[in-house]
Design a protein around this motif. Structure first.
Motif, PDB file in Angstrom:
ATOM      1  N   THR A  60     -59.438   3.766  82.090  1.00  0.00           N
ATOM      2  CA  THR A  60     -60.229   4.524  82.309  1.00  0.00           C
ATOM      3  C   THR A  60     -60.551   3.860  82.791  1.00  0.00           C
ATOM      4  O   THR A  60     -60.434   2.513  83.233  1.00  0.00           O
ATOM      5  CB  THR A  60     -62.094   4.613  81.730  1.00  0.00           C
ATOM      6  N   GLN A  88     -68.992  -3.065  76.104  1.00  0.00           N
ATOM      7  CA  GLN A  88     -70.428  -3.742  77.140  1.00  0.00           C
ATOM      8  C   GLN A  88     -69.755  -5.168  77.695  1.00  0.00           C
ATOM      9  O   GLN A  88     -69.348  -6.103  77.375  1.00  0.00           O
ATOM     10  CB  GLN A  88     -71.753  -4.541  75.840  1.00  0.00           C
ATOM     11  N   THR A 148     -67.382   5.422  67.179  1.00  0.00           N
ATOM     12  CA  THR A 148     -67.478   5.331  68.706  1.00  0.00           C
ATOM     13  C   THR A 148     -67.220   4.046  68.547  1.00  0.00           C
ATOM     14  O   THR A 148     -67.206   2.961  67.423  1.00  0.00           O
ATOM     15  CB  THR A 148     -67.535   5.897  70.157  1.00  0.00           C
ATOM     16  N   GLU A 153     -61.329   7.839  76.423  1.00  0.00           N
ATOM     17  CA  GLU A 153     -62.325   6.561  76.579  1.00  0.00           C
ATOM     18  C   GLU A 153     -63.556   7.267  77.782  1.00  0.00           C
ATOM     19  O   GLU A 153     -63.377   8.470  78.649  1.00  0.00           O
ATOM     20  CB  GLU A 153     -61.997   5.308  77.283  1.00  0.00           C
ATOM     21  N   SER A 154     -64.608   6.646  78.129  1.00  0.00           N
ATOM     22  CA  SER A 154     -65.623   7.032  79.189  1.00  0.00           C
ATOM     23  C   SER A 154     -66.655   6.323  79.455  1.00  0.00           C
ATOM     24  O   SER A 154     -66.242   5.043  79.484  1.00  0.00           O
ATOM     25  CB  SER A 154     -66.395   7.831  78.653  1.00  0.00           C
ATOM     26  N   GLY A 155     -66.820   6.025  81.098  1.00  0.00           N
ATOM     27  CA  GLY A 155     -67.966   4.720  81.359  1.00  0.00           C
ATOM     28  C   GLY A 155     -67.366   4.010  82.965  1.00  0.00           C
ATOM     29  O   GLY A 155     -68.641   3.032  82.831  1.00  0.00           O
ATOM     30  N   TYR A 197     -67.105   0.188  71.615  1.00  0.00           N
ATOM     31  CA  TYR A 197     -68.037   0.005  72.897  1.00  0.00           C
ATOM     32  C   TYR A 197     -67.464  -1.064  72.755  1.00  0.00           C
ATOM     33  O   TYR A 197     -67.189  -2.122  72.993  1.00  0.00           O
ATOM     34  CB  TYR A 197     -69.168   0.112  73.208  1.00  0.00           C
ATOM     35  N   LEU A 233     -71.510  -2.463  82.734  1.00  0.00           N
ATOM     36  CA  LEU A 233     -70.311  -1.597  82.675  1.00  0.00           C
ATOM     37  C   LEU A 233     -70.388  -1.208  81.218  1.00  0.00           C
ATOM     38  O   LEU A 233     -70.894  -1.974  80.549  1.00  0.00           O
ATOM     39  CB  LEU A 233     -69.851  -1.066  83.093  1.00  0.00           C
ATOM     40  N   ARG A 234     -70.842  -0.288  80.722  1.00  0.00           N
ATOM     41  CA  ARG A 234     -70.123   0.115  78.848  1.00  0.00           C
ATOM     42  C   ARG A 234     -69.538   1.436  79.174  1.00  0.00           C
ATOM     43  O   ARG A 234     -70.015   2.252  79.075  1.00  0.00           O
ATOM     44  CB  ARG A 234     -71.435   0.839  78.402  1.00  0.00           C
ATOM     45  N   LEU A 235     -68.252   0.410  78.205  1.00  0.00           N
ATOM     46  CA  LEU A 235     -67.218   1.689  78.183  1.00  0.00           C
ATOM     47  C   LEU A 235     -67.931   2.355  76.794  1.00  0.00           C
ATOM     48  O   LEU A 235     -67.438   1.357  76.475  1.00  0.00           O
ATOM     49  CB  LEU A 235     -65.738   0.728  78.117  1.00  0.00           C
ATOM     50  N   SER A 236     -67.518   3.371  76.321  1.00  0.00           N
ATOM     51  CA  SER A 236     -67.252   4.256  75.115  1.00  0.00           C
ATOM     52  C   SER A 236     -65.892   4.876  75.183  1.00  0.00           C
ATOM     53  O   SER A 236     -64.803   4.701  75.580  1.00  0.00           O
ATOM     54  CB  SER A 236     -68.089   5.520  75.337  1.00  0.00           C
ATOM     55  N   CYS A 237     -65.363   4.773  73.716  1.00  0.00           N
ATOM     56  CA  CYS A 237     -63.794   4.863  72.937  1.00  0.00           C
ATOM     57  C   CYS A 237     -64.241   6.296  71.225  1.00  0.00           C
ATOM     58  O   CYS A 237     -64.312   5.350  71.042  1.00  0.00           O
ATOM     59  CB  CYS A 237     -62.772   4.718  73.036  1.00  0.00           C
TER      60      CYS A 237
END
Length: 122
Positions: A116, A82, A78, A6-8, A80, A18-22
């Motif tokens: 994250t 949002q 990926t 995960e990031s973001g 996401y 925020l937008r998280l990504s995995c």
């Protein structure tokens, strides 16, 4: 073995986005239902959102409905999340999770990321 990263996450103000990504390793991403969960300090891990293998079906926790959107890009392996109109009670560690087959809003996922941190300051 499936690896997920995960990031973001970060520190934001009330009302921010925020937008998280995995990112998920492996060639079977398109066969996994994906989910996002979160865990605040002293609380149990809770469901946030889930998306089916092709992205046609999504479910959300009532607390995030209308503010959060889950999506996926199978070409990029990926998923996401949002997050808009963030509130202090959205503060938590956010985890992505994967399971073969159908979506579920329970914790019954086979693979989990490391999480994250999202902190919403008032």
């Amino acid at each position: 073995q499936v690896h997920m990263n995960e990031s973001g996450g970060g520190l934001v103000q009330v009302g921010d986005s925020l937008r998280l990504s995995c990112a998920v390793s492996g060639r079977t991403f398109s066969t996994y239902a994906m989910g996002w969960f979160r865990q605040a300090p002293g609380k149990e891990r809770e469901f946030v959102a889930t998306i089916s293998t092709r992205g046609r079906t999504t479910y959300y926790a009532d607390s995030v409905k209308g503010r959060f959107t889950i999506s996926r890009d199978n070409a990029k392996n990926t998923v996401y999340l949002q997050m808009n109109s963030l509130r202090p009670d959205d503060t938590a560690v956010y985890y992505c999770a994967a399971r073969p087959g159908a979506v579920t809003t329970t914790l019954a996922y086979d693979y989990w990321g490391q999480g994250t941190q999202v902190t919403v300051s008032s």
